[in-house]
Motif scaffolding. Structure first.
Motif, PDB file in Angstrom:
ATOM      1  N   LYS A   1      44.243  14.101  86.494  1.00 42.85           N
ATOM      2  CA  LYS A   1      44.795  12.908  86.171  1.00 42.85           C
ATOM      3  C   LYS A   1      43.800  11.688  86.448  1.00 42.85           C
ATOM      4  O   LYS A   1      43.955  10.708  85.994  1.00 42.85           O
ATOM      5  N   TYR A   2      43.116  11.917  87.672  1.00 46.18           N
ATOM      6  CA  TYR A   2      42.248  11.066  88.192  1.00 46.18           C
ATOM      7  C   TYR A   2      40.937  11.086  88.136  1.00 46.18           C
ATOM      8  O   TYR A   2      40.559  12.138  88.486  1.00 46.18           O
ATOM      9  N   VAL A   3      40.108   9.999  87.996  1.00 45.98           N
ATOM     10  CA  VAL A   3      38.745  10.251  88.199  1.00 45.98           C
ATOM     11  C   VAL A   3      38.116   8.912  89.159  1.00 45.98           C
ATOM     12  O   VAL A   3      38.663   7.803  89.010  1.00 45.98           O
ATOM     13  N   THR A   4      37.147   9.282  89.801  1.00 45.76           N
ATOM     14  CA  THR A   4      36.278   8.025  90.549  1.00 45.76           C
ATOM     15  C   THR A   4      35.209   7.819  89.540  1.00 45.76           C
ATOM     16  O   THR A   4      34.759   8.673  88.718  1.00 45.76           O
ATOM     17  N   ILE A   5      34.767   6.656  89.741  1.00 46.55           N
ATOM     18  CA  ILE A   5      33.477   6.174  88.830  1.00 46.55           C
ATOM     19  C   ILE A   5      32.374   5.963  89.861  1.00 46.55           C
ATOM     20  O   ILE A   5      32.481   4.959  90.718  1.00 46.55           O
ATOM     21  N   GLY A   6      31.170   6.217  89.519  1.00 46.88           N
ATOM     22  CA  GLY A   6      29.945   5.986  90.478  1.00 46.88           C
ATOM     23  C   GLY A   6      28.672   5.935  89.662  1.00 46.88           C
ATOM     24  O   GLY A   6      28.367   6.908  88.725  1.00 46.88           O
ATOM     25  N   SER A   7      27.946   5.026  90.121  1.00 49.43           N
ATOM     26  CA  SER A   7      26.584   4.844  89.428  1.00 49.43           C
ATOM     27  C   SER A   7      25.513   5.642  90.152  1.00 49.43           C
ATOM     28  O   SER A   7      24.522   5.963  89.360  1.00 49.43           O
ATOM     29  N   ASP A   8      25.811   6.236  91.168  1.00 51.00           N
ATOM     30  CA  ASP A   8      24.734   7.158  92.001  1.00 51.00           C
ATOM     31  C   ASP A   8      23.441   6.193  92.064  1.00 51.00           C
ATOM     32  O   ASP A   8      22.355   6.543  92.150  1.00 51.00           O
ATOM     33  N   ALA A   9      23.627   4.988  92.567  1.00 51.93           N
ATOM     34  CA  ALA A   9      22.548   3.866  92.616  1.00 51.93           C
ATOM     35  C   ALA A   9      21.854   4.290  93.547  1.00 51.93           C
ATOM     36  O   ALA A   9      22.358   4.397  94.821  1.00 51.93           O
ATOM     37  N   HIS A  10      20.504   4.105  93.522  1.00 47.32           N
ATOM     38  CA  HIS A  10      19.369   4.136  94.667  1.00 47.32           C
ATOM     39  C   HIS A  10      18.872   2.814  94.874  1.00 47.32           C
ATOM     40  O   HIS A  10      18.109   2.563  95.687  1.00 47.32           O
ATOM     41  N   TYR A  11      19.078   1.719  93.779  1.00 46.88           N
ATOM     42  CA  TYR A  11      18.703   0.590  93.722  1.00 46.88           C
ATOM     43  C   TYR A  11      19.769  -0.594  93.605  1.00 46.88           C
ATOM     44  O   TYR A  11      20.520  -0.232  92.764  1.00 46.88           O
ATOM     45  N   ALA A  12      19.757  -1.674  94.020  1.00 44.44           N
ATOM     46  CA  ALA A  12      20.849  -2.575  93.992  1.00 44.44           C
ATOM     47  C   ALA A  12      21.001  -3.036  92.386  1.00 44.44           C
ATOM     48  O   ALA A  12      22.248  -2.774  92.081  1.00 44.44           O
ATOM     49  N   GLU A  13      20.149  -3.029  91.769  1.00 41.91           N
ATOM     50  CA  GLU A  13      20.316  -3.354  90.149  1.00 41.91           C
ATOM     51  C   GLU A  13      20.971  -2.380  89.423  1.00 41.91           C
ATOM     52  O   GLU A  13      21.434  -2.540  88.366  1.00 41.91           O
ATOM     53  N   ASP A  14      20.957  -1.019  90.138  1.00 36.19           N
ATOM     54  CA  ASP A  14      21.647   0.124  89.297  1.00 36.19           C
ATOM     55  C   ASP A  14      23.220   0.141  89.628  1.00 36.19           C
ATOM     56  O   ASP A  14      23.862   0.668  88.947  1.00 36.19           O
ATOM     57  N   ILE A  15      23.637  -0.602  90.476  1.00 32.29           N
ATOM     58  CA  ILE A  15      25.261  -0.712  91.002  1.00 32.29           C
ATOM     59  C   ILE A  15      25.810  -1.023  89.826  1.00 32.29           C
ATOM     60  O   ILE A  15      25.732  -2.114  89.093  1.00 32.29           O
ATOM     61  N   GLY A  16      26.964  -0.191  89.121  1.00 33.97           N
ATOM     62  CA  GLY A  16      27.707  -0.715  88.174  1.00 33.97           C
ATOM     63  C   GLY A  16      27.373  -0.473  86.855  1.00 33.97           C
ATOM     64  O   GLY A  16      27.889  -0.915  85.880  1.00 33.97           O
ATOM     65  N   ASN A  17      26.096   0.396  86.866  1.00 34.47           N
ATOM     66  CA  ASN A  17      25.626   0.675  85.488  1.00 34.47           C
ATOM     67  C   ASN A  17      26.561   1.520  84.712  1.00 34.47           C
ATOM     68  O   ASN A  17      27.032   2.411  85.101  1.00 34.47           O
ATOM     69  N   ASN A  18      26.620   1.117  83.311  1.00 32.77           N
ATOM     70  CA  ASN A  18      27.366   1.986  82.317  1.00 32.77           C
ATOM     71  C   ASN A  18      28.868   1.940  82.625  1.00 32.77           C
ATOM     72  O   ASN A  18      29.331   3.045  82.327  1.00 32.77           O
ATOM     73  N   PHE A  19      29.368   1.232  83.400  1.00 36.03           N
ATOM     74  CA  PHE A  19      30.635   1.347  83.797  1.00 36.03           C
ATOM     75  C   PHE A  19      31.585   0.944  82.737  1.00 36.03           C
ATOM     76  O   PHE A  19      32.820   1.375  82.462  1.00 36.03           O
ATOM     77  N   THR A  20      31.155   0.148  81.609  1.00 32.89           N
ATOM     78  CA  THR A  20      31.834   0.106  80.365  1.00 32.89           C
ATOM     79  C   THR A  20      32.152   1.211  79.649  1.00 32.89           C
ATOM     80  O   THR A  20      33.314   1.592  78.988  1.00 32.89           O
ATOM     81  N   VAL A  21      31.027   2.146  79.529  1.00 33.73           N
ATOM     82  CA  VAL A  21      30.965   3.374  78.908  1.00 33.73           C
ATOM     83  C   VAL A  21      31.923   4.324  79.757  1.00 33.73           C
ATOM     84  O   VAL A  21      33.057   5.124  79.332  1.00 33.73           O
ATOM     85  N   ALA A  22      32.018   4.354  80.998  1.00 35.85           N
ATOM     86  CA  ALA A  22      32.972   5.177  81.750  1.00 35.85           C
ATOM     87  C   ALA A  22      34.293   4.777  81.571  1.00 35.85           C
ATOM     88  O   ALA A  22      35.406   5.707  81.471  1.00 35.85           O
ATOM     89  N   SER A  23      34.691   3.489  81.392  1.00 30.70           N
ATOM     90  CA  SER A  23      35.988   3.242  81.307  1.00 30.70           C
ATOM     91  C   SER A  23      36.365   3.522  79.751  1.00 30.70           C
ATOM     92  O   SER A  23      37.583   3.964  79.671  1.00 30.70           O
ATOM     93  N   ARG A  24      35.474   3.883  79.033  1.00 34.16           N
ATOM     94  CA  ARG A  24      35.900   4.420  77.819  1.00 34.16           C
ATOM     95  C   ARG A  24      36.162   5.693  77.451  1.00 34.16           C
ATOM     96  O   ARG A  24      37.005   6.227  77.033  1.00 34.16           O
ATOM     97  N   ILE A  25      35.548   6.542  78.520  1.00 35.02           N
ATOM     98  CA  ILE A  25      35.924   7.857  78.710  1.00 35.02           C
ATOM     99  C   ILE A  25      37.411   7.823  79.224  1.00 35.02           C
ATOM    100  O   ILE A  25      37.986   8.903  78.870  1.00 35.02           O
ATOM    101  N   CYS A  26      37.485   7.188  80.089  1.00 35.33           N
ATOM    102  CA  CYS A  26      38.838   7.184  80.807  1.00 35.33           C
ATOM    103  C   CYS A  26      40.235   6.678  79.662  1.00 35.33           C
ATOM    104  O   CYS A  26      40.985   7.409  79.613  1.00 35.33           O
ATOM    105  N   GLN A  27      39.661   5.937  78.737  1.00 34.82           N
ATOM    106  CA  GLN A  27      40.765   5.548  77.732  1.00 34.82           C
ATOM    107  C   GLN A  27      40.738   6.819  76.839  1.00 34.82           C
ATOM    108  O   GLN A  27      42.064   7.181  76.506  1.00 34.82           O
ATOM    109  N   VAL A  28      39.831   7.259  76.429  1.00 33.23           N
ATOM    110  CA  VAL A  28      39.634   8.564  75.266  1.00 33.23           C
ATOM    111  C   VAL A  28      40.413   9.828  75.852  1.00 33.23           C
ATOM    112  O   VAL A  28      41.056  10.471  75.177  1.00 33.23           O
TER     113      VAL A  28
END
Length: 254
Positions: free
Chosen positions: A211-238
């Protein structure tokens, strides 16, 4: 949203300063969970450990409703109790269990794939994952199920669900049986083939009872935080999955 998979300079493969991460997270208006690497008994002798006492000493003052302190442990069968002892000792908000080594072979190392077909090594990878998910009953989520797809040396590196259905379903059943969740790791979500394969995996997770998922960027650089979260949200919806995060080892709804 909360980015539940971030590495700062306490992880041996990251140099990110926490303050830079906080600044970027504030700009995006998302919460963050720091999850430093701890891989005990890593096969190549690489040191993926960190000073946990110093970690809490240095970062405790930054904890808030938008910043949690977690850990990513490398799951292997030869260090279950050592990992359990560490998790029980410290006040982590969140524990990711990940497979970085399969039957003593470093998945990152190209030499691990020499002389083995894709089927052989991927089955080894998923078999290790099944065994560990069943025994690591003290994690909160399974990290990046497609980790091997980043580093395998085959022409086709994808974890094709139909090709490895038997193994992947065993992983998903073990997660659901143990009351654990899956992570949507966003690092590879710009890759169209990766997206297609992962949608199949997360759809199967839903059908099996997840039922549940966490979402994580696996960022090692600050600018990568939150990367592709829109796509992850789409997966949650689909796939009809609800995104969550963990605080004080308790699931929180986003």
């Amino acid at each position: 949203m909360v980015d539940s998979h971030i590495h700062t300079e306490f992880s041996s493969d990251s140099e990110m300063k926490l303050q830079h991460g906080i600044e970027h997270g504030t700009k995006l208006d998302i919460g963050m969970t720091i999850t430093e690497h701890l891989d005990l008994k890593f096969p190549t002798g690489t040191d993926f450990t960190f000073d946990i006492d110093k970690y809490f000493k240095d970062y405790e003052k930054y904890k808030s409703s938008k910043l949690m302190l977690g850990i990513e442990i490398g799951m292997q069968l030869n260090c279950i109790e050592e990992n359990r002892e560490i998790i029980n000792k410290y006040p982590f908000d969140y524990v990711i269990g990940s497979i970085h080594a399969a039957d003593g072979e470093d998945i990152f190392n190209p030499k691990s794939y020499e002389g083995k077909s894709k089927s052989e090594f991927f089955e080894q990878y998923f078999s290790s994952m099944v065994d560990c998910v069943k025994k690591y009953d003290f994690i909160d989520s399974l990290g990046h199920i497609d980790y091997i797809s980043r580093y395998a040396t085959y022409k086709d590196n994808e974890i094709n669900y139909l090709e490895f259905k038997e193994y992947i379903d065993e992983v998903l059943k073990a997660l659901v049986h143990n009351g654990k969740v899956m992570e949507i790791n966003t690092r590879r979500l710009k890759n169209v083939e990766a997206y297609k394969n992962l949608v199949q995996v997360y759809s199967a997770y839903k059908q099996i009872g997840g039922k549940y998922v966490t979402i994580g960027s696996d960022a090692h650089y600050a600018e990568d935080i939150g990367n592709n979260f829109t796509v992850a949200s789409r997966i949650c919806q689909v796939c009809d999955l609800k995104p969550v995060y963990f605080k004080n080892r308790k699931m929180e709804f986003i």
